[in-house]
Scaffold this motif. Structure first.
Motif, mmCIF file in Angstrom:
data_model
loop_
_atom_site.group_PDB
_atom_site.id
_atom_site.type_symbol
_atom_site.label_atom_id
_atom_site.label_comp_id
_atom_site.label_asym_id
_atom_site.label_seq_id
_atom_site.Cartn_x
_atom_site.Cartn_y
_atom_site.Cartn_z
ATOM 1 N N UNK A 533 0.825 -1.206 0.000
ATOM 2 C CA UNK A 533 0.000 0.000 0.000
ATOM 3 C C UNK A 533 0.862 1.261 0.000
ATOM 4 N N UNK A 534 2.132 1.125 0.402
ATOM 5 C CA UNK A 534 3.021 2.279 0.521
ATOM 6 C C UNK A 534 3.430 2.860 -0.822
ATOM 7 N N UNK A 535 3.325 2.071 -1.893
ATOM 8 C CA UNK A 535 3.739 2.588 -3.184
ATOM 9 C C UNK A 535 2.848 2.192 -4.336
ATOM 10 N N UNK A 536 1.866 1.336 -4.098
ATOM 11 C CA UNK A 536 0.978 0.862 -5.159
ATOM 12 C C UNK A 536 -0.453 1.325 -4.888
ATOM 13 N N UNK A 566 6.548 -7.577 12.944
ATOM 14 C CA UNK A 566 5.819 -6.324 12.815
ATOM 15 C C UNK A 566 4.479 -6.351 13.550
ATOM 16 N N UNK A 567 3.924 -7.535 13.854
ATOM 17 C CA UNK A 567 2.611 -7.610 14.510
ATOM 18 C C UNK A 567 2.659 -8.527 15.734
ATOM 19 N N UNK A 568 1.661 -8.378 16.593
ATOM 20 C CA UNK A 568 1.423 -9.283 17.712
ATOM 21 C C UNK A 568 -0.073 -9.491 17.846
ATOM 22 N N UNK A 569 -0.503 -10.742 17.780
ATOM 23 C CA UNK A 569 -1.920 -11.093 17.892
ATOM 24 C C UNK A 569 -2.240 -11.321 19.364
ATOM 25 N N UNK A 579 -1.771 -5.854 17.185
ATOM 26 C CA UNK A 579 -0.896 -4.713 17.436
ATOM 27 C C UNK A 579 0.229 -4.718 16.399
ATOM 28 N N UNK A 580 0.632 -3.529 15.952
ATOM 29 C CA UNK A 580 1.680 -3.470 14.935
ATOM 30 C C UNK A 580 2.568 -2.249 15.163
ATOM 31 N N UNK A 581 3.780 -2.333 14.621
ATOM 32 C CA UNK A 581 4.773 -1.263 14.794
ATOM 33 C C UNK A 581 4.959 -0.427 13.536
ATOM 34 N N UNK A 631 -10.721 -12.804 1.634
ATOM 35 C CA UNK A 631 -10.415 -11.559 0.950
ATOM 36 C C UNK A 631 -10.500 -10.369 1.910
ATOM 37 N N UNK A 632 -11.470 -10.417 2.806
ATOM 38 C CA UNK A 632 -11.677 -9.294 3.722
ATOM 39 C C UNK A 632 -10.483 -9.098 4.658
ATOM 40 N N UNK A 633 -9.995 -10.173 5.293
ATOM 41 C CA UNK A 633 -8.875 -10.022 6.229
ATOM 42 C C UNK A 633 -7.603 -9.644 5.477
ATOM 43 N N UNK A 634 -7.421 -10.184 4.257
ATOM 44 C CA UNK A 634 -6.242 -9.833 3.463
ATOM 45 C C UNK A 634 -6.247 -8.349 3.114
ATOM 46 N N UNK A 635 -7.410 -7.834 2.727
ATOM 47 C CA UNK A 635 -7.512 -6.424 2.364
ATOM 48 C C UNK A 635 -7.304 -5.538 3.589
ATOM 49 N N UNK A 636 -7.841 -5.940 4.741
ATOM 50 C CA UNK A 636 -7.665 -5.157 5.973
ATOM 51 C C UNK A 636 -6.178 -5.012 6.307
ATOM 52 N N UNK A 637 -5.453 -6.121 6.269
ATOM 53 C CA UNK A 637 -4.030 -6.093 6.600
ATOM 54 C C UNK A 637 -3.225 -5.357 5.534
ATOM 55 N N UNK A 638 -3.604 -5.543 4.271
ATOM 56 C CA UNK A 638 -2.902 -4.856 3.181
ATOM 57 C C UNK A 638 -3.100 -3.344 3.280
ATOM 58 N N UNK A 639 -4.323 -2.931 3.548
ATOM 59 C CA UNK A 639 -4.624 -1.498 3.625
ATOM 60 C C UNK A 639 -3.922 -0.818 4.796
ATOM 61 N N UNK A 640 -3.518 -1.579 5.805
ATOM 62 C CA UNK A 640 -2.739 -1.022 6.924
ATOM 63 C C UNK A 640 -1.238 -1.116 6.657
ATOM 64 N N UNK A 641 -0.867 -1.613 5.486
ATOM 65 C CA UNK A 641 0.545 -1.688 5.136
ATOM 66 C C UNK A 641 1.283 -2.869 5.710
ATOM 67 N N UNK A 642 0.558 -3.844 6.284
ATOM 68 C CA UNK A 642 1.194 -4.968 6.965
ATOM 69 C C UNK A 642 1.498 -6.138 6.040
ATOM 70 N N UNK A 643 0.927 -6.142 4.838
ATOM 71 C CA UNK A 643 1.175 -7.210 3.874
ATOM 72 C C UNK A 643 1.865 -6.650 2.635
ATOM 73 N N UNK A 644 2.728 -7.467 2.044
ATOM 74 C CA UNK A 644 3.274 -7.160 0.725
ATOM 75 C C UNK A 644 2.930 -8.314 -0.201
ATOM 76 N N UNK A 645 2.838 -8.017 -1.472
ATOM 77 C CA UNK A 645 2.536 -9.042 -2.473
ATOM 78 C C UNK A 645 3.833 -9.517 -3.127
#
Length: 662
Positions: A533-536, A566-569, A579-581, A631-645
């Motif tokens: 999400x940081x560049x795409x 980066x995260x802690x569940x 939680x994320x840093x 799809x919903x959880x993937x998008x949530x994490x991606x939109x917070x910048x926590x996932x990369x493709x």
């Protein structure tokens, strides 16, 4: 040719044996003169690293008998040098310091030839034996040539199969994606040189834990991490003398400090301190307001020391190193920069509440370390005040750090340092393990344990004896009675039962939650930004005056966490928080704790991503019942910048950044 080499090896083996016998006698004589006080220390000289590779050709007579081999080697080396160019420096930034330790040896041999350094260390450490080092004489030139050839061949092979790391742009890594299996990792997470060699033939996949291990290995090189943690960590100081002034280049410099003072809003007392220690008196000379460069340098010229408190806020390299090391330690990692003018001292003797790695960057500094004064001051939870000279006794270690060296000492080690009259000093102190002990875990664990025991076990809710105050308390502690004995036995029984009620995993999650808040955000490369999400994604297209570059996830889109740590569940009050840093500030606790609240049904997908790291996972493979949930959880994490493709997402509108404005 082959017979000449065999002759060298046979003659060398005999000569090495004679040399070792001679060195053993010297070592035995020196041992009688050596003394230690309370805490022993290791003096590890980088000249010993990988000298075993050269030992088969270490006698002058054997080397001189191989003129043909020597002539051919020089010819080959000229061809290699012409084709490849110079290897460049060995520093803590590139992989030379990790994968090509021969470079370090060559640098020391060069200095030894000029008579500027001592080949023999005070103590040579080895995983199997302790033996004196070999001393080289007239054969030093050819040894250097042999080492150059070995190193050049290795560099040539690596150059064909490597590219720059997407993280720093400076580390050599294999060019394809690499999948790391559990078989690739040792029990303590450390990797030896052979494993790094095998990595060159495997597809590449970025693993922040592996990168963190490489940085730590570079930090304490040539000491092996397993040996460090088993023999030295929290036990005794360690000095690494490298005789290689540029080894620590890449961390920080005085020139960078000057640029920071001119470009950034550095505040006295907040980001920077001006200090002196003269005639047994420690003083701070901070004026109010911004620390302008001319004002700071004026203080420096009058003999004041400069301490930059949060260099990771301003320095990209320091940020990168610390953010990686925090994954290696599983603890917050911080740093201070210390610039001291010649012939001065900035701080009084004291001890700290952190494990300290002193990395000498420029100049020299004279250090004195002292043993903790008591068991109560060993591994302390809080730093001390200033000590006077008559309170600390005699030093257990008295030495001068030069550029390229490193000094480690545990928390509780009293220390002071001053500069020689002829040079300044710049060093960075990397610190970790502040309030990260068993005691800190127990502080999280025990209150909740008692609460749960009261809720779940009726015995904890039963009334105290009516007369217990008659035989308990300080006034009764020396009075023996059957009632007191029974009371103590009952308390012991209940304490033992507490163990069965202890929510240990929940307490560890609370420690992990605090670590997330304490941590630096990860430093992302441009390649990682392009896949996140940081560049795409959507952007304003100035030329078309509309939104373009819309992207969407597909079931076969491959994703992974941007970093392992980066995260802690965490489950809290029947809610699930991630939680994320990622959005933390680069200054300690500069932002509030960041988290995402998710449903309990979505938690298994997050767990799956945590355990799958560093491998990519298809969205469709997340362990949830419905595709819409995946799809919903993937998008949530991606939109917070926590996932990369695994690859940049293709815009669904067919737009391209090439040739567009905005």
């Amino acid at each position: 040719m082959k017979s000449n080499e065999n002759s060298i090896k046979r003659m060398s083996a005999f000569a090495v044996k004679l040399m070792k016998n001679k060195q053993n006698k010297k070592a035995e004589a020196n041992q009688d003169k050596s003394t230690s006080t309370y805490v022993s220390h290791d003096v590890l000289d980088n000249t010993q690293h990988n000298l075993s590779l050269l030992s088969t050709m270490s006698t002058a007579s054997a080397l001189n008998s191989s003129k043909v081999y020597k002539k051919k080697m020089k010819s080959d080396m000229k061809k290699i040098a012409k084709k490849q160019g110079p290897l460049g420096r060995a520093s803590c930034l590139p992989d030379h310091a990790l994968n090509s330790p021969m470079v370090n040896t060559i640098q020391t041999l060069k200095k030894a030839k000029k008579g500027k350094t001592k080949i023999l260390p005070d103590i040579q450490e080895d995983n199997r034996t302790k033996t004196p080092a070999l001393s080289f004489g007239s054969d030093i030139n050819l040894l250097k040539e042999i080492a150059d050839e070995l190193n050049a061949k290795k560099f040539k092979a690596q150059k064909r199969n490597t590219r720059k790391s997407p993280l720093t742009g400076s580390l050599d890594v294999p060019a394809k994606k690499r999948k790391v299996s559990n078989d690739d990792k040792s029990e303590d997470g450390d990797r030896d040189d052979a494993e790094d060699e095998r990595d060159n033939e495997r597809p590449y996949m970025y693993d922040s834990r592996h990168e963190a291990t490489k940085i730590f290995r570079c930090l304490i090189h040539p000491v092996k991490p397993a040996k460090f943690f088993s023999n030295l960590w929290e036990k005794k100081p360690m000095l690494v003398k490298r005789h290689q002034a540029n080894y620590n280049e890449g961390w920080f410099s005085t020139d960078e400090l000057d640029k920071i003072l001119r470009k950034e809003n550095v505040k006295f007392g907040v980001n920077l301190d001006v200090t002196t220690y003269r005639d047994g008196k420690r003083e701070t000379h901070n004026p109010a307001g911004r620390a302008y460069a001319p004002v700071v340098w004026d203080f420096y010229q009058t003999g004041c020391s400069i301490r930059l408190l949060n260099p990771q806020t301003y320095s990209r390299n320091v940020w990168k190193f610390l953010s990686e090391l925090q994954e290696y330690f599983g603890s917050s990692v911080g740093a201070n920069i210390y610039l001291t003018p010649p012939g001065s001292q900035g701080f009084a003797p004291h001890y700290d509440d952190i494990e300290a790695f002193v990395v000498q960057l420029e100049g020299k500094k004279h250090w004195r370390l002292y043993a903790p004064r008591s068991d109560a001051e060993t591994l302390p939870r809080y730093s001390s005040g200033n000590f006077s000279p008559n309170e600390i006794g005699e030093p257990i270690l008295d030495m001068v750090l030069e550029a390229g060296d490193m000094l480690y000492f545990p928390r509780g080690t009293i220390h002071q340092a001053d500069t020689p009259e002829d040079t300044h000093s710049l060093h960075i102190t990397v610190s970790t393990y502040q309030k990260n002990t068993w005691g800190d875990l127990m502080e999280k664990l025990l209150p909740r344990t008692i609460q749960m025991a009261i809720e779940e076990d009726m015995e904890f809710r039963q009334a105290l004896p009516r007369d217990y105050l008659q035989y308990m308390g300080i006034a009764n502690q020396d009075v023996e009675s059957p009632e007191r004995t029974a009371f103590l036995r009952k308390v012991e029984q209940l304490m033992m039962k507490l163990v069965s009620h202890a929510p240990l995993d929940a307490a560890c999650d609370q420690m992990g939650k605090d670590l997330i808040h304490d941590s630096l955000p990860p430093l992302l490369s441009q390649e990682e930004k392009d896949c996140s999400i940081h560049g795409a994604g959507e952007m304003w297209n100035k030329k078309r005056q509309t939104i373009s570059h819309s992207v969407e996830f597909e079931p076969d889109t491959q994703v992974k966490l941007v970093r392992k740590g980066v995260i802690r569940l965490v489950t809290e009050d029947d809610k699930v928080h991630v939680y994320h840093s990622l959005e933390n500030a680069r200054i300690y606790h500069g932002e509030d704790m960041q988290y995402i609240e998710i449903t309990a049904d979505a938690a298994p997908a997050v767990e799956y991503l945590i355990h799958a790291y560093p491998e990519y996972t298809k969205v469709d493979d997340l362990p949830l019942d419905k595709m819409t949930q995946r799809m919903e959880i993937a998008v949530i994490l991606y939109d917070k910048g926590l996932l990369i493709t695994s690859q940049p997402l293709e815009p669904i509108d067919g737009s391209s950044s090439e040739g567009e404005e905005g």
